[in-house]
Motif scaffolding. Sequence first.
Motif, PDB file in Angstrom:
ATOM      1  N   ASN A   1      38.021  37.071  43.404  1.00  0.00           N
ATOM      2  CA  ASN A   1      37.384  37.254  44.701  1.00  0.00           C
ATOM      3  C   ASN A   1      36.323  36.165  44.861  1.00  0.00           C
ATOM      4  O   ASN A   1      35.542  35.906  43.943  1.00  0.00           O
TER       5      ASN A   1
ATOM      6  N   TYR B   1      37.408  48.432  44.864  1.00  0.00           N
ATOM      7  CA  TYR B   1      37.475  47.092  44.273  1.00  0.00           C
ATOM      8  C   TYR B   1      36.526  46.122  44.978  1.00  0.00           C
ATOM      9  O   TYR B   1      35.897  45.280  44.352  1.00  0.00           O
TER      10      TYR B   1
ATOM     11  N   THR C   1      48.196  45.970  41.263  1.00  0.00           N
ATOM     12  CA  THR C   1      47.472  44.708  41.479  1.00  0.00           C
ATOM     13  C   THR C   1      48.302  43.529  40.995  1.00  0.00           C
ATOM     14  O   THR C   1      48.441  42.514  41.687  1.00  0.00           O
ATOM     15  N   TYR C   2      48.878  43.662  39.798  1.00  0.00           N
ATOM     16  CA  TYR C   2      49.702  42.593  39.230  1.00  0.00           C
ATOM     17  C   TYR C   2      50.919  42.308  40.107  1.00  0.00           C
ATOM     18  O   TYR C   2      51.217  41.143  40.408  1.00  0.00           O
TER      19      TYR C   2
ATOM     20  N   HIS D   1      51.901  49.585  44.165  1.00  0.00           N
ATOM     21  CA  HIS D   1      51.645  48.369  44.943  1.00  0.00           C
ATOM     22  C   HIS D   1      50.390  48.621  45.771  1.00  0.00           C
ATOM     23  O   HIS D   1      50.159  49.746  46.238  1.00  0.00           O
ATOM     24  N   PRO D   2      49.551  47.606  45.999  1.00  0.00           N
ATOM     25  CA  PRO D   2      48.319  47.818  46.763  1.00  0.00           C
ATOM     26  C   PRO D   2      48.523  48.408  48.155  1.00  0.00           C
ATOM     27  O   PRO D   2      47.631  49.090  48.672  1.00  0.00           O
TER      28      PRO D   2
ATOM     29  N   GLN E   1      49.980  40.428  43.299  1.00  0.00           N
ATOM     30  CA  GLN E   1      49.613  39.032  43.036  1.00  0.00           C
ATOM     31  C   GLN E   1      50.826  38.199  42.639  1.00  0.00           C
ATOM     32  O   GLN E   1      51.019  37.085  43.127  1.00  0.00           O
TER      33      GLN E   1
ATOM     34  N   GLY F   1      46.291  48.881  37.678  1.00  0.00           N
ATOM     35  CA  GLY F   1      46.485  47.467  37.355  1.00  0.00           C
ATOM     36  C   GLY F   1      47.899  46.985  37.605  1.00  0.00           C
ATOM     37  O   GLY F   1      48.112  45.805  37.895  1.00  0.00           O
TER      38      GLY F   1
ATOM     39  N   SER G   1      48.532  52.883  45.200  1.00  0.00           N
ATOM     40  CA  SER G   1      47.597  51.872  44.679  1.00  0.00           C
ATOM     41  C   SER G   1      46.614  52.490  43.703  1.00  0.00           C
ATOM     42  O   SER G   1      46.654  53.677  43.419  1.00  0.00           O
TER      43      SER G   1
ATOM     44  N   TYR H   1      48.559  38.036  32.767  1.00  0.00           N
ATOM     45  CA  TYR H   1      48.601  38.308  34.198  1.00  0.00           C
ATOM     46  C   TYR H   1      47.909  37.151  34.924  1.00  0.00           C
ATOM     47  O   TYR H   1      46.985  36.541  34.378  1.00  0.00           O
TER      48      TYR H   1
ATOM     49  N   ASN I   1      41.612  43.707  33.890  1.00  0.00           N
ATOM     50  CA  ASN I   1      41.239  42.764  34.940  1.00  0.00           C
ATOM     51  C   ASN I   1      39.728  42.709  35.128  1.00  0.00           C
ATOM     52  O   ASN I   1      39.160  41.666  35.453  1.00  0.00           O
TER      53      ASN I   1
ATOM     54  N   GLU J   1      37.072  39.672  35.858  1.00  0.00           N
ATOM     55  CA  GLU J   1      36.178  39.675  37.022  1.00  0.00           C
ATOM     56  C   GLU J   1      34.733  39.454  36.594  1.00  0.00           C
ATOM     57  O   GLU J   1      33.994  38.701  37.238  1.00  0.00           O
TER      58      GLU J   1
END
Length: 406
Positions: free
Chosen positions: A202, A288, A21-22, A10-11, A25, A18, A15, A197, A312, A316
């Motif tokens: 950003n 990131y 991050t998923y 988890h961020p 989110q 991916g 962390s 996903y 991801n 981006e």
Amino acid sequence: MRIAYLSYEHPKGISGGGIGTYIGQMAKIMAEAGHSVEVFSGIEEKVTYQAFKHDGYQLHLIPAEHTEIFREKVLKVFEAVHLAHPFDAMESPEYGADALEVKLKYPEIPLVVKLHTPTFLISKLNSDLNFLSKMRFVLGALRKGNRPKFFWSYNNEYDPEYVLTSLAEKVVSPSHSLAKIVSQKWNLETKVIVVPYPFKPNQQLLKTSEVSTKPFVVTFIGKLEKRKGVLGLMRAIPKILKKYPNVIFRFVGKALPSPKTGMDMQDYMLSKLSTFRKNLDFQGFQSYEKIPEYLETTSVCIFPSLWENFPNVCLETMAAGRVVVGTDNGGMADMIEDGKTGYLIKPSSSQAVARVILKLLESKPEELAMIGAQARDSVLKRYNANVIGDACTTIFKQIIHKVDSR
């Protein structure tokens, strides 16, 4: 619905990947949709257990050195929460089998397993073992009078990731490629559903300026390792520079071991491309938050991976309005419409890399800008939170109804 996400990453805890991050989110999307969401994740062992509200959901951070320990420790924390306020359903990645002990203890709780990239596939992609290597190993053991143990062989029954996935009411993959690979390898009875996903770009990416081609910068973002296809890119560079000697090749990412023992991939590539050092720009690992800065000065991005699940960084790049070149045998084949929103090439082909980069070098800046604009539009329409959130809500409702009907 009461939904639990069990993930070592988890961020806010463990962390850098991916999966984390998923999870971050997806938990936020489902909480914003009105569901009661709790996330159970890992954190470094030197830190004590923490539980707090984050982005509209309850986050539990459980000290654990690695996934095997987390798998055991999360059960106690989950159990206390579940007995006080029962969950309707839960989700876990297959990687690490994070929810295995919970599912074994509470088989009645409907489970969605979200595929990311199972360990058997990562091992295969990074393996340097070929037929001759295996034969040398076998003959060496026989010469010593030993019975060879085939350490490269694989058995589903001893793989906790397979066990967890086989217990799931639904298995969901972000790409058609991964769905096919896992279904065939694990002979799953449950049909794998494809749901991408979510992707929320950003805002800095959306503000990226028009494509600059002076200098023409080809950027690679990701770990410098074999499975990311950097060796094929390395072999293509001299072919490209022979015709366009001023192109810059930028590498953003941590260097992992190379084919040469004791040398990391960056040093290995520099040794192989010593004649072209002025054309190489190695930036190492970057956070990131810095990626938009590199995309701002990028003409074209290339991700020549041997195989990728759902990178991801490809989305981006597309959100930044840059032309992306990816391989056609993984998740990027779902993301990129060849010739319209980017370009697809065969993996492990330096000729294909050189051919497409040379084609882009010969294109007009407005042609690159048009492809970049189409890529951005595609990403914003196909991967937005509402579309993905609705699909996931439907899946949870289906498995809850299925379990209730038993």
